[in-house]
Design a protein around this motif. Structure first.
Motif: not given
Length: 67
Positions: A10-16, A18-19, A22, A48
């Protein structure tokens, strides 16, 4: 629907997501690529937040190791 996405996944998916969001917001991704990747990022963020991926379900993958 049982959760099938673990915390790290979930953290990896959310980071991608958000990038990508952005990059779309800053107009680094425009045109068709911006629309497609922006839509994909929205879907990733939704997956996520729910913790359930239909694609993982179809493949029989479970990265959530809840007891």
């Amino acid at each position: 629907m049982a959760r099938n996405i673990g915390t790290l996944d979930q953290a990896i998916r959310l980071y991608i997501a958000l990038m990508i969001a952005y990059a779309c917001y800053m107009h680094l991704l425009t045109g068709t690529a911006g629309i497609v990747l922006g839509s994909w990022a929205t879907g990733m963020a939704a997956i996520t937040l729910t913790g359930y991926s239909p694609f993982y379900h179809w493949l029989g993958i479970n990265t959530c190791h809840q007891v």
